[in-house]
Write an enzyme that holds these catalytic residues in place. Structure first.
Site, mmCIF file in Angstrom:
data_model
loop_
_atom_site.group_PDB
_atom_site.id
_atom_site.type_symbol
_atom_site.label_atom_id
_atom_site.label_comp_id
_atom_site.label_asym_id
_atom_site.label_seq_id
_atom_site.Cartn_x
_atom_site.Cartn_y
_atom_site.Cartn_z
ATOM 1 N N CYS A 72 -6.725 -5.577 -4.542
ATOM 2 C CA CYS A 72 -5.479 -6.118 -4.000
ATOM 3 C C CYS A 72 -5.440 -6.200 -2.477
ATOM 4 O O CYS A 72 -4.992 -7.205 -1.924
ATOM 5 C CB CYS A 72 -4.270 -5.353 -4.525
ATOM 6 N N HIS A 108 -0.071 -0.184 -4.889
ATOM 7 C CA HIS A 108 -0.366 -1.614 -4.942
ATOM 8 C C HIS A 108 0.248 -2.345 -3.744
ATOM 9 O O HIS A 108 1.346 -2.013 -3.296
ATOM 10 C CB HIS A 108 0.169 -2.223 -6.238
ATOM 11 N N ASP A 123 1.074 -12.650 -5.002
ATOM 12 C CA ASP A 123 0.182 -11.543 -5.337
ATOM 13 C C ASP A 123 -1.069 -12.098 -6.000
ATOM 14 O O ASP A 123 -1.001 -12.699 -7.066
ATOM 15 C CB ASP A 123 0.900 -10.570 -6.273
#
Length: 255
Positions: A72, A108, A123
Site C-alpha cells: 500500500c 493501512h 486506494d
C-alpha cells in the site's frame, strides 16, 4: 509526495495511459484504473527478508524503472507522485483494517484526493477486495458497483468512514478511517511492522495480486486463484511453478 526519480511521462507509459491528463475528475479515475490494472500488489521484498524502503526515490525507481509492484505505501505513494505532478490536491489517511477477528492498529494507507469540488477515496494497495475506482466521500450508504464488485461507504457520528465490500452476498467490513491528514513519515512504523512482524500476513506468506477489467489473479503462498464475475478457479502450485507464475502471469522476476 515528491521524488526526483519520478517522471510523469514514464509513469503514464508504465500504466498504459495515453489519454487526457489534467487536474480533473476524469483523469483521477483514469489514472487509478490504469495503475491498478498495470502494477501488481506484491510483497516479494518482505518475503526475501528485506524491509520495504519508504524513500520516495526508491519507490519510483522500483515501480517505474525496475518494473516491480509493491504494497500500500508504495502503490499509493507512487499514485500521489502523479497527483502532485498534475496539481491534484490530496492527503494521506491512516486506515484500520477491519476484517481481522481482533482489533488491529491503523496500518493501512489510503489517499483522499480533492478535485472539481469533491473528495474521493483512492486506494491502489488494499489487496483483493480493494476498491477499483475512486469513491466519492459524499456518496454515503449507497451500493456502488465497480465492475463485478460492490462497495458501500458509511460514516458514524464520530466522523469515521467505514468501507465495506459485498463478499459472497454479505457485507464485509474492509477498513475504517477519518480525514485526519497524515504525513509520509507517520507510516514508517507501520511499514516496519508489516515488513518484519511475524503476525503480519506479508511476512507469513507470499502475496501477489493483479487486478484487471475482467477480474483479479491472486497468488497466496502456493495457491493461485483466478476470480472473474462468474467463476473462481483455484490451483495449487509446486515451487518451480510459483517462479513461472510470477514471471509469466505477473511479469515479476523471482530470481
Amino acid at each position: 509526495m515528491h521524488s526526483d526519480n519520478f517522471d510523469l511521462s514514464l509513469y503514464l507509459r508504465r500504466i498504459g495511459y495515453s489519454g487526457h491528463a489534467a487536474a480533473d475528475t476524469a483523469t483521477l479515475h483514469a489514472l487509478m484504473r490504469h495503475q491498478l490494472f498495470s502494477i501488481p500488489f506484491e510483497n516479494l521484498d518482505v518475503q526475501a527478508g528485506n524491509i520495504v524502503s519508504m524513500v520516495p526515490d526508491d519507490i519510483a525507481d522500483k515501480l517505474l524503472q525496475q518494473g516491480r509492484g509493491g504494497y500500500c505505501y508504495e502503490l499509493n505513494g507512487l499514485f500521489t507522485m502523479a497527483l502532485e505532478a498534475l496539481g491534484i490536491t490530496y492527503r494521506f489517511v491512516a486506515a484500520r483494517p477491519m476484517f481481522y477477528p481482533a482489533r488491529r492498529p491503523k496500518t493501512h494507507m489510503a489517499v483522499i484526493a480533492e478535485v472539481d469540488g469533491r473528495q474521493w477515496l483512492c486506494d491502489l494497495g488494499f489487496g483483493s477486495y480493494g476498491i477499483r475506482a475512486p469513491l466519492a466521500l459524499d456518496q454515503l450508504d449507497t451500493d456502488i458497483t465497480q465492475d463485478f464488485d460492490t462497495f458501500r461507504l458509511s460514516r458514524d457520528a464520530s466522523g469515521y468512514y467505514l468501507l465495506q465490500a459485498k463478499v459472497e452476498g454479505r457485507w464485509s467490513d474492509q477498513y475504517a478511517f477519518d480525514l485526519s491528514p497524515q504525513e509520509w513519515i507517520d507510516f514508517v512504523p507501520a511499514n516496519y511492522l508489516n515488513s518484519t512482524h511475524p503476525d503480519a500476513v506479508f511476512v507469513q506468506k507470499l502475496l501477489v495480486i493483479q487486478h484487471g477489467p475482467e477480474g483479479r489473479v491472486i497468488l497466496l503462498g502456493n495457491t493461485l486463484k483466478t476470480i472473474t464475475a462468474d467463476r473462481i478457479e483455484t490451483q495449487l502450485l509446486a515451487e518451480d511453478e510459483i517462479v513461472d507464475v510470477l514471471e509469466n502471469r505477473f511479469a515479476l522476476s523471482a530470481r
